[in-house]
Design a protein around this motif. Sequence first.
Motif, PDB file in Angstrom:
ATOM      1  N   ILE A  55      44.163  82.161  36.938  1.00  0.00           N
ATOM      2  CA  ILE A  55      44.020  81.345  37.922  1.00  0.00           C
ATOM      3  C   ILE A  55      44.756  80.139  37.911  1.00  0.00           C
ATOM      4  CG2 ILE A  55      42.258  79.812  39.417  1.00  0.00           C
ATOM      5  CD1 ILE A  55      40.254  81.611  37.958  1.00  0.00           C
ATOM      6  N   CYS A  56      45.698  79.920  38.851  1.00  0.00           N
ATOM      7  CA  CYS A  56      46.489  78.797  38.939  1.00  0.00           C
ATOM      8  C   CYS A  56      45.805  77.390  39.200  1.00  0.00           C
ATOM      9  CB  CYS A  56      47.618  78.695  40.056  1.00  0.00           C
ATOM     10  SG  CYS A  56      48.820  80.248  39.810  1.00  0.00           S
ATOM     11  N   SER A  57      44.930  77.475  40.194  1.00  0.00           N
ATOM     12  CA  SER A  57      44.185  75.996  40.625  1.00  0.00           C
ATOM     13  C   SER A  57      42.829  76.315  41.063  1.00  0.00           C
ATOM     14  CB  SER A  57      44.889  75.319  41.771  1.00  0.00           C
ATOM     15  OG  SER A  57      44.221  74.270  42.018  1.00  0.00           O
ATOM     16  N   LEU A  58      41.924  75.574  40.998  1.00  0.00           N
ATOM     17  CA  LEU A  58      40.534  75.759  41.497  1.00  0.00           C
ATOM     18  C   LEU A  58      40.227  74.923  42.610  1.00  0.00           C
ATOM     19  CD1 LEU A  58      38.241  75.765  38.044  1.00  0.00           C
ATOM     20  CD2 LEU A  58      39.447  77.554  39.065  1.00  0.00           C
ATOM     21  N   THR A  59      41.394  74.131  42.891  1.00  0.00           N
ATOM     22  CA  THR A  59      41.144  73.320  44.173  1.00  0.00           C
ATOM     23  C   THR A  59      42.318  73.289  45.214  1.00  0.00           C
ATOM     24  OG1 THR A  59      40.201  71.311  42.705  1.00  0.00           O
ATOM     25  CG2 THR A  59      41.242  70.711  44.662  1.00  0.00           C
ATOM     26  N   PRO A  60      41.806  73.451  46.485  1.00  0.00           N
ATOM     27  CA  PRO A  60      40.395  73.502  46.981  1.00  0.00           C
ATOM     28  C   PRO A  60      39.691  74.904  46.863  1.00  0.00           C
ATOM     29  CG  PRO A  60      41.963  73.657  48.788  1.00  0.00           C
ATOM     30  CD  PRO A  60      42.689  73.436  47.826  1.00  0.00           C
ATOM     31  N   PHE A  61      38.406  74.818  46.792  1.00  0.00           N
ATOM     32  CA  PHE A  61      37.768  76.029  46.555  1.00  0.00           C
ATOM     33  C   PHE A  61      36.621  76.034  47.796  1.00  0.00           C
ATOM     34  CE2 PHE A  61      34.608  73.225  44.348  1.00  0.00           C
ATOM     35  CZ  PHE A  61      33.439  73.648  44.888  1.00  0.00           C
ATOM     36  N   ALA A  62      36.108  77.340  47.854  1.00  0.00           N
ATOM     37  CA  ALA A  62      35.041  77.637  48.820  1.00  0.00           C
ATOM     38  C   ALA A  62      34.076  78.703  48.054  1.00  0.00           C
ATOM     39  CB  ALA A  62      35.466  78.045  50.075  1.00  0.00           C
ATOM     40  N   GLU A  63      32.874  78.341  47.832  1.00  0.00           N
ATOM     41  CA  GLU A  63      31.880  79.187  47.625  1.00  0.00           C
ATOM     42  C   GLU A  63      31.022  79.762  49.040  1.00  0.00           C
ATOM     43  OE1 GLU A  63      28.007  80.093  44.843  1.00  0.00           O
ATOM     44  OE2 GLU A  63      28.606  78.059  45.187  1.00  0.00           O
ATOM     45  N   VAL A  64      31.154  81.205  49.072  1.00  0.00           N
ATOM     46  CA  VAL A  64      30.901  81.898  50.400  1.00  0.00           C
ATOM     47  C   VAL A  64      29.485  82.299  49.680  1.00  0.00           C
ATOM     48  CG1 VAL A  64      31.036  83.841  51.650  1.00  0.00           C
ATOM     49  CG2 VAL A  64      32.986  82.418  51.012  1.00  0.00           C
ATOM     50  N   GLY A  65      28.390  82.224  50.624  1.00  0.00           N
ATOM     51  CA  GLY A  65      27.117  82.564  50.171  1.00  0.00           C
ATOM     52  C   GLY A  65      26.459  81.677  49.246  1.00  0.00           C
ATOM     53  N   ALA A  66      26.571  80.398  49.004  1.00  0.00           N
ATOM     54  CA  ALA A  66      26.345  79.438  47.971  1.00  0.00           C
ATOM     55  C   ALA A  66      24.741  79.303  47.852  1.00  0.00           C
ATOM     56  CB  ALA A  66      27.019  78.153  48.462  1.00  0.00           C
ATOM     57  N   ASN A  67      23.914  79.670  48.547  1.00  0.00           N
ATOM     58  CA  ASN A  67      22.453  79.343  48.584  1.00  0.00           C
ATOM     59  C   ASN A  67      22.368  78.056  48.553  1.00  0.00           C
ATOM     60  OD1 ASN A  67      19.785  79.619  48.535  1.00  0.00           O
ATOM     61  ND2 ASN A  67      19.867  81.124  46.715  1.00  0.00           N
ATOM     62  N   ALA A  68      21.850  77.214  47.346  1.00  0.00           N
ATOM     63  CA  ALA A  68      21.534  75.746  47.226  1.00  0.00           C
ATOM     64  C   ALA A  68      22.690  75.318  46.730  1.00  0.00           C
ATOM     65  CB  ALA A  68      20.461  75.747  46.340  1.00  0.00           C
ATOM     66  N   GLY A  69      23.965  76.010  46.511  1.00  0.00           N
ATOM     67  CA  GLY A  69      25.404  75.336  46.477  1.00  0.00           C
ATOM     68  C   GLY A  69      25.156  75.106  44.768  1.00  0.00           C
ATOM     69  N   HIS A  70      24.274  75.631  43.651  1.00  0.00           N
ATOM     70  CA  HIS A  70      24.248  75.163  42.396  1.00  0.00           C
ATOM     71  C   HIS A  70      25.357  75.683  41.799  1.00  0.00           C
ATOM     72  CE1 HIS A  70      22.606  79.287  43.021  1.00  0.00           C
ATOM     73  NE2 HIS A  70      23.167  79.656  41.662  1.00  0.00           N
TER      74      HIS A  70
ATOM     75  N   PHE B 111      41.344  78.940  45.746  1.00  0.00           N
ATOM     76  CA  PHE B 111      40.188  79.514  44.971  1.00  0.00           C
ATOM     77  C   PHE B 111      38.935  79.848  45.962  1.00  0.00           C
ATOM     78  CE2 PHE B 111      36.918  79.486  41.309  1.00  0.00           C
ATOM     79  CZ  PHE B 111      37.368  80.889  40.679  1.00  0.00           C
ATOM     80  N   VAL B 112      38.452  81.086  45.892  1.00  0.00           N
ATOM     81  CA  VAL B 112      37.054  81.394  46.679  1.00  0.00           C
ATOM     82  C   VAL B 112      36.139  82.175  45.782  1.00  0.00           C
ATOM     83  CG1 VAL B 112      36.292  82.650  48.811  1.00  0.00           C
ATOM     84  CG2 VAL B 112      38.351  81.613  48.990  1.00  0.00           C
ATOM     85  N   VAL B 113      35.130  81.778  45.567  1.00  0.00           N
ATOM     86  CA  VAL B 113      34.322  82.523  44.923  1.00  0.00           C
ATOM     87  C   VAL B 113      32.900  82.944  45.798  1.00  0.00           C
ATOM     88  CG1 VAL B 113      34.747  81.039  42.849  1.00  0.00           C
ATOM     89  CG2 VAL B 113      32.697  80.472  44.527  1.00  0.00           C
ATOM     90  N   SER B 114      32.322  84.015  45.269  1.00  0.00           N
ATOM     91  CA  SER B 114      30.897  84.447  45.898  1.00  0.00           C
ATOM     92  C   SER B 114      30.089  85.243  44.771  1.00  0.00           C
ATOM     93  CB  SER B 114      31.172  85.335  47.128  1.00  0.00           C
ATOM     94  OG  SER B 114      31.927  86.799  46.777  1.00  0.00           O
ATOM     95  N   PHE B 115      28.847  85.061  44.795  1.00  0.00           N
ATOM     96  CA  PHE B 115      27.828  85.852  44.107  1.00  0.00           C
ATOM     97  C   PHE B 115      26.540  86.383  44.333  1.00  0.00           C
ATOM     98  CE2 PHE B 115      30.062  81.979  41.827  1.00  0.00           C
ATOM     99  CZ  PHE B 115      30.646  82.748  41.074  1.00  0.00           C
TER     100      PHE B 115
END
Length: 470
Positions: free
Chosen positions: A51-66, A124-128
């Motif tokens: 990964i080159c950079s974590l900013t800006p990121f978006a978490e898709v399906g974050a629930n409470a955002g933890h 950066f985009v993440v989802s879990f």
Amino acid sequence: MPDPAQSMSVKRAQVDFHNFASFGEPERVLAAYADENFRRGSVLKKNRDFICSLTPFAEVGANAGHTSYMLANEFHADGFALDLSADALRHGRFLRTAWDLKRSPVLTAGDATHLPFQDNSLAFVVSFQTLSQFLDVESVVREVHRVLAPGGVYYFAEEPVRRRLTLGRYRVPYPERMTPREKWLYDSGLLDFLASDVIGADQEESFGIRQNHAFGLRDWADLLNKYFETCRLITFPRERGWANQIAQTVIRWLPGRPEERVADLLGATLAAFCRKAGTLPARLPLNQALACPDCQKPLNYKTPDELVCDACGFAAQQQDDVFNLLSTALRAELYPGNRLDTLDFSKPGHEAGLLSGFYEVEGDFGSKYRWIGGRAVVRLVRMRPGAPLLRVQGFAPSVAKIELRVNGRPAGQWNLDRPGLFVVQSPLPEEDEYEVEILASPTFDEPHQPAGEGRVLSLNLSLIKLLPQE
């Protein structure tokens, strides 16, 4: 136009479920969230070279955002926590206090199949545990690819890899709802050789949340390679119990790639790091990433607490730290405000529809509920054209029986054979108003109170509403 990836009824069910479930048991949920963040953060650290950079990121399906809070505080990244449920995101205020967090993501209610971000705007985009909530997984992957900048990375994890080595005869509840026999089979690993899908899927589907567990390891690889230049797939096979451990040992003796073979035959959870072709720009401003959910033009900050679209006039005020960036039509459907056809006990004003049999509101952090005894009655008014579907949602502390009567007529009986969250639904004829009588058994005296001095309880309820029949 209907969304083929996720129907409106599923969207409604997710919003209702996540509001009630996020902090119903704060200590247990906080421990679970901390455990999830440890796992997810550990995998991220081991693959940071990708990964080159974590900013800006978006978490898709974050629930409470933890996990977004983890990225903001432990990894010092800036970005957005996005979930269909604005109520679940509001619980982030409790997380900040409980964990003494100094930094917060931007909390945004949004739709994963129509992300409110501009093209090529995120690094950066993440989802879990999110992709399997969609019948059309590709629609979400396509959206992630659109909003990622060239050279950006998509990290998702905890998605199921279909298990081939199973009889597929048995739907398995979550461990806390298993019978002693099921729990023994689960601990030994034998239950995995009988299960037809992911453990716990049946409970979520009982809430109306449809899931997609059809992807094998090759299906995942084919989909990701279609959109991304480079992919790193990591599998975590089922290891619980001696039965799975023996099977793994035998499978690893066979020729070929042992990790892929184990995941293919025994199932697994999948983590993936996927890089979009191109070179990441040196700067991607966080405050220029958002797009109007109605027209896809830039969404700008009019004030720190208000976002507006100059092209079409869409506006979103920050409410309890959350910007609701669902399209105007979807926002009106999922967040209509106080309505005479909905009794949501987490919202003020619901008391007007309660006729008898309810105790005072209890619960915290948006997860509000009311206990009833053997009988409770509410009044609902039909607000949509056509015959509605009655939905009653709550928690049963033990095996229970529920009977509904509507306008004096039977509307259904259900035997809850396990304790835990439940939903019961019944189609109703078209009438202007509905007097709904809820009968529950068995009843019991309130714990820790002298006999005859406490309340008589049966179930607690969190939501009673009328929905369209789809």
